[in-house]
Design a protein around this motif. Structure first.
Motif, PDB file in Angstrom:
ATOM      1  N   LYS A   1      12.394  37.482  53.459  1.00  0.00           N
ATOM      2  CA  LYS A   1      12.806  38.688  52.736  1.00  0.00           C
ATOM      3  C   LYS A   1      13.772  39.527  53.569  1.00  0.00           C
ATOM      4  CE  LYS A   1       8.548  39.307  50.029  1.00  0.00           C
ATOM      5  NZ  LYS A   1       7.373  40.184  49.844  1.00  0.00           N
ATOM      6  N   LEU A   2      13.447  39.731  54.850  1.00  0.00           N
ATOM      7  CA  LEU A   2      14.309  40.520  55.721  1.00  0.00           C
ATOM      8  C   LEU A   2      15.671  39.855  55.884  1.00  0.00           C
ATOM      9  CD1 LEU A   2      14.727  42.914  57.616  1.00  0.00           C
ATOM     10  CD2 LEU A   2      13.722  41.522  59.463  1.00  0.00           C
ATOM     11  N   ALA A   3      15.671  38.526  56.031  1.00  0.00           N
ATOM     12  CA  ALA A   3      16.923  37.788  56.176  1.00  0.00           C
ATOM     13  C   ALA A   3      17.811  37.979  54.948  1.00  0.00           C
ATOM     14  CB  ALA A   3      16.636  36.299  56.404  1.00  0.00           C
ATOM     15  N   LEU A   4      17.202  37.988  53.776  1.00  0.00           N
ATOM     16  CA  LEU A   4      17.967  38.147  52.547  1.00  0.00           C
ATOM     17  C   LEU A   4      18.545  39.554  52.414  1.00  0.00           C
ATOM     18  CD1 LEU A   4      15.616  36.188  50.140  1.00  0.00           C
ATOM     19  CD2 LEU A   4      17.852  35.467  50.972  1.00  0.00           C
ATOM     20  N   ILE A   5      17.805  40.560  52.868  1.00  0.00           N
ATOM     21  CA  ILE A   5      18.307  41.937  52.815  1.00  0.00           C
ATOM     22  C   ILE A   5      19.520  42.094  53.736  1.00  0.00           C
ATOM     23  CG2 ILE A   5      17.769  44.327  53.420  1.00  0.00           C
ATOM     24  CD1 ILE A   5      14.861  43.734  52.549  1.00  0.00           C
ATOM     25  N   VAL A   6      19.393  41.597  54.968  1.00  0.00           N
ATOM     26  CA  VAL A   6      20.499  41.691  55.919  1.00  0.00           C
ATOM     27  C   VAL A   6      21.703  40.888  55.431  1.00  0.00           C
ATOM     28  CG1 VAL A   6      21.230  41.137  58.269  1.00  0.00           C
ATOM     29  CG2 VAL A   6      18.967  42.110  57.869  1.00  0.00           C
ATOM     30  N   SER A   7      21.447  39.696  54.915  1.00  0.00           N
ATOM     31  CA  SER A   7      22.525  38.856  54.396  1.00  0.00           C
ATOM     32  C   SER A   7      23.242  39.542  53.238  1.00  0.00           C
ATOM     33  CB  SER A   7      21.951  37.510  53.943  1.00  0.00           C
ATOM     34  OG  SER A   7      22.934  36.706  53.351  1.00  0.00           O
ATOM     35  N   SER A   8      22.468  40.191  52.369  1.00  0.00           N
ATOM     36  CA  SER A   8      23.067  40.894  51.228  1.00  0.00           C
ATOM     37  C   SER A   8      24.014  41.993  51.688  1.00  0.00           C
ATOM     38  CB  SER A   8      21.973  41.510  50.356  1.00  0.00           C
ATOM     39  OG  SER A   8      21.128  40.540  49.822  1.00  0.00           O
TER      40      SER A   8
ATOM     41  N   PHE B   1      15.983  36.067  63.293  1.00  0.00           N
ATOM     42  CA  PHE B   1      16.153  35.138  62.180  1.00  0.00           C
ATOM     43  C   PHE B   1      17.027  35.748  61.091  1.00  0.00           C
ATOM     44  CE2 PHE B   1      15.153  32.898  58.314  1.00  0.00           C
ATOM     45  CZ  PHE B   1      15.035  31.579  58.726  1.00  0.00           C
ATOM     46  N   ALA B   2      16.825  37.032  60.811  1.00  0.00           N
ATOM     47  CA  ALA B   2      17.605  37.697  59.770  1.00  0.00           C
ATOM     48  C   ALA B   2      19.084  37.703  60.121  1.00  0.00           C
ATOM     49  CB  ALA B   2      17.098  39.120  59.567  1.00  0.00           C
ATOM     50  N   LEU B   3      19.411  38.021  61.366  1.00  0.00           N
ATOM     51  CA  LEU B   3      20.813  38.083  61.774  1.00  0.00           C
ATOM     52  C   LEU B   3      21.456  36.704  61.848  1.00  0.00           C
ATOM     53  CD1 LEU B   3      20.734  40.867  64.532  1.00  0.00           C
ATOM     54  CD2 LEU B   3      21.471  41.041  62.148  1.00  0.00           C
ATOM     55  N   THR B   4      20.637  35.678  61.992  1.00  0.00           N
ATOM     56  CA  THR B   4      21.170  34.312  61.982  1.00  0.00           C
ATOM     57  C   THR B   4      21.855  34.012  60.657  1.00  0.00           C
ATOM     58  OG1 THR B   4      19.417  33.585  63.478  1.00  0.00           O
ATOM     59  CG2 THR B   4      20.565  31.872  62.260  1.00  0.00           C
ATOM     60  N   TYR B   5      21.358  34.607  59.580  1.00  0.00           N
ATOM     61  CA  TYR B   5      21.897  34.361  58.251  1.00  0.00           C
ATOM     62  C   TYR B   5      22.870  35.447  57.798  1.00  0.00           C
ATOM     63  CZ  TYR B   5      18.724  30.474  57.685  1.00  0.00           C
ATOM     64  OH  TYR B   5      18.092  29.264  57.841  1.00  0.00           O
TER      65      TYR B   5
ATOM     66  N   VAL C   1      29.016  39.728  43.599  1.00  0.00           N
ATOM     67  CA  VAL C   1      28.472  38.643  42.786  1.00  0.00           C
ATOM     68  C   VAL C   1      27.696  37.664  43.649  1.00  0.00           C
ATOM     69  CG1 VAL C   1      29.105  36.611  41.420  1.00  0.00           C
ATOM     70  CG2 VAL C   1      30.160  38.822  40.934  1.00  0.00           C
ATOM     71  N   GLU C   2      28.207  37.392  44.862  1.00  0.00           N
ATOM     72  CA  GLU C   2      27.489  36.458  45.740  1.00  0.00           C
ATOM     73  C   GLU C   2      26.087  36.961  46.041  1.00  0.00           C
ATOM     74  OE1 GLU C   2      27.885  34.267  50.087  1.00  0.00           O
ATOM     75  OE2 GLU C   2      29.648  35.198  49.184  1.00  0.00           O
ATOM     76  N   VAL C   3      25.964  38.271  46.253  1.00  0.00           N
ATOM     77  CA  VAL C   3      24.626  38.841  46.493  1.00  0.00           C
ATOM     78  C   VAL C   3      23.771  38.715  45.236  1.00  0.00           C
ATOM     79  CG1 VAL C   3      23.372  40.976  46.960  1.00  0.00           C
ATOM     80  CG2 VAL C   3      25.390  40.383  48.308  1.00  0.00           C
ATOM     81  N   LEU C   4      24.363  39.009  44.070  1.00  0.00           N
ATOM     82  CA  LEU C   4      23.609  38.910  42.822  1.00  0.00           C
ATOM     83  C   LEU C   4      23.186  37.475  42.538  1.00  0.00           C
ATOM     84  CD1 LEU C   4      25.648  41.292  40.476  1.00  0.00           C
ATOM     85  CD2 LEU C   4      23.336  41.668  41.369  1.00  0.00           C
ATOM     86  N   VAL C   5      24.081  36.534  42.821  1.00  0.00           N
ATOM     87  CA  VAL C   5      23.832  35.141  42.460  1.00  0.00           C
ATOM     88  C   VAL C   5      22.989  34.412  43.496  1.00  0.00           C
ATOM     89  CG1 VAL C   5      24.994  32.909  42.138  1.00  0.00           C
ATOM     90  CG2 VAL C   5      25.862  34.937  41.008  1.00  0.00           C
ATOM     91  N   ARG C   6      23.147  34.765  44.772  1.00  0.00           N
ATOM     92  CA  ARG C   6      22.468  34.020  45.828  1.00  0.00           C
ATOM     93  C   ARG C   6      21.309  34.794  46.456  1.00  0.00           C
ATOM     94  NH1 ARG C   6      26.070  30.030  48.809  1.00  0.00           N
ATOM     95  NH2 ARG C   6      24.678  30.516  50.524  1.00  0.00           N
ATOM     96  N   THR C   7      21.597  35.999  46.926  1.00  0.00           N
ATOM     97  CA  THR C   7      20.636  36.683  47.782  1.00  0.00           C
ATOM     98  C   THR C   7      19.504  37.331  47.007  1.00  0.00           C
ATOM     99  OG1 THR C   7      22.512  37.129  49.232  1.00  0.00           O
ATOM    100  CG2 THR C   7      20.468  38.262  49.720  1.00  0.00           C
ATOM    101  N   VAL C   8      19.833  38.110  45.988  1.00  0.00           N
ATOM    102  CA  VAL C   8      18.784  38.790  45.215  1.00  0.00           C
ATOM    103  C   VAL C   8      17.815  37.783  44.587  1.00  0.00           C
ATOM    104  CG1 VAL C   8      18.319  40.271  43.226  1.00  0.00           C
ATOM    105  CG2 VAL C   8      20.165  40.850  44.814  1.00  0.00           C
TER     106      VAL C   8
END
Length: 396
Positions: A135-142, A11-15, A253-260
């Motif tokens: 949470k894991l998906a967001l870390i990998v996405s970041s 699931f994490a790698l999907t994102y 910024v994308e990580v700051l604005v979306r993922t975190v």
């Protein structure tokens, strides 16, 4: 539950992806207009409208795992097309293929998890397991988003695109390795199953919930649509460079604005989670209004963090609430029908918003549409506290 760790990784790698929202800048650099990008996005939304139900029925009547695997086979084909982007039609084909792949995955992957947990007798743990997966998906996405921004800046967009396609190919054997448990095919025919699922979607406790989600989804979509070129132009002026020289910063910024903020919104519990959830319908469009009134890069980033944090708390609680209100044998199809409705609405919005941006300019269009969503959000806040409290109230 030895399979659960692999499912979390899947699931994490999907994102995950190395292109992210800076893809809009890539499209613009290839000569496409805001209107063409908005139109391609809208047609992709119509693709969801066409594809979601058949793919959801495959998930319910054939297999959740089969549906997900088909989606994972299609996704790298869609991504690879961006390497040959020279015209609107290539972008359109990319969007449609990406939509088809996502449709096979979207309704079935969550239903696959829920079925497996139920087969293990631990479906009551779904909320916390789903929270940990998010949470894991967001870390990998970041990690991949930040890396992708700098890769695109120093090595070119093509390298970021190729790496994303390779990552998507890896999902296929990983999905094969995960068992499917607790799945049973419904006895109803395709037509009766679809009609039965549609009737379930029209139940007031589900229909009003979807309408509420739509108001928040469109408001957040409006904040994020063309956000990178909007911020990139302002940032470039402050730094004395060009928008291409800001790609690495935009990835951060994308990580700051979306993922975190999404990570924080998923992690929050209790009073804080309820507060953010409740503020989302009006807080998100208000952030868009302020981002236009105060065109300062730091302020815009902080407003983006706030908007994503509100949306994350809202959508996480919606996801849990929706799962509880839907019957198991129709789960994938009902989720696909929900996504179909959302796709139709967002398609219409992106067409209008894209061409309005070409006509009015990005700043004026952002302000005008945000004010409209602020009114809609205020109306839903009133309804959720009064006449429709029974339908719009979440257990958070």
């Amino acid at each position: 539950m030895e399979w659960l760790g692999r499912f979390k990784l899947l699931f994490a790698l999907t994102y995950a992806g190395f292109l992210g929202n800076i893809a809009v800048i890539y499209y613009l650099s290839r000569g496409l207009s805001y209107g063409e990008i908005g139109l391609a996005t809208a047609v992709a939304g119509l693709g969801f409208f066409l594809f979601e139900v058949p793919t959801g029925v495959i998930g319910d009547k054939v297999s959740r795992k089969t549906s997900v695997l088909i989606g994972f086979i299609i996704m790298p084909l869609s991504t690879s097309l961006l390497l040959f982007l020279r015209s609107f039609w290539v972008l359109l084909l990319h969007e449609l293929l990406g939509t088809l792949g996502a449709s096979f995955v979207s309704g079935s992957i969550q239903a696959w998890l829920f079925d497996n947990l139920r087969a293990e007798g631990v479906e009551g743990q779904f909320r916390e397991i789903w929270r940990s997966i998010q949470k894991l998906a967001l870390i990998v996405s970041s990690a991949t988003t930040v890396a992708g921004g700098f890769i695109a800046q120093f090595f070119g967009f093509e390298v970021a695109i190729a790496l994303t396609a390779v990552l998507q190919v890896f999902l296929i054997p990983l999905a094969f390795s995960i068992p499917e448990m607790g799945f049973s095919k419904p006895e109803l025919s395709y037509t009766l199953h679809l009609l039965s699922s549609w009737r379930e979607l029209r139940k007031p406790e589900i229909a009003w919930l979807i309408a509420y989600l739509l108001s928040v989804t469109l408001a957040l979509g409006q904040f994020r649509k063309f956000f990178e070129p909007y911020l990139g132009d302002i940032l470039a002026a402050y730094l004395g460079t060009t928008i291409m020289g800001t790609l690495g910063i935009l990835g951060l910024v994308e990580v700051l604005v979306r993922t975190v903020p999404r990570y924080m919104g998923v992690a929050l519990r209790g009073r804080a989670g309820r507060l953010l959830h409740g503020l989302a319908p009006v807080g998100i469009p208000l952030a868009t209004v302020l981002s236009v009134l105060y065109p300062n890069p730091l302020i815009i980033v902080l407003l983006g963090v706030a908007a994503s944090l509100l949306a994350s708390a809202f959508t996480f609680n919606f996801s849990v609430e929706f799962q509880k209100r839907v019957s198991s044998e129709k789960r994938a199809t009902v989720i696909s029908l929900r996504n179909m409705v959302l796709a139709l609405a967002t398609s219409a919005f992106y067409v209008v918003y894209g061409f309005a941006t070409d006509s009015l300019g990005l700043s004026r269009a952002r302000l005008l549409f945000a004010l409209g969503f602020l009114v809609v959000g205020g109306l839903f806040k009133f309804l959720s506290a009064g006449p429709l409290r029974g339908y719009l109230r979440f257990e958070v």
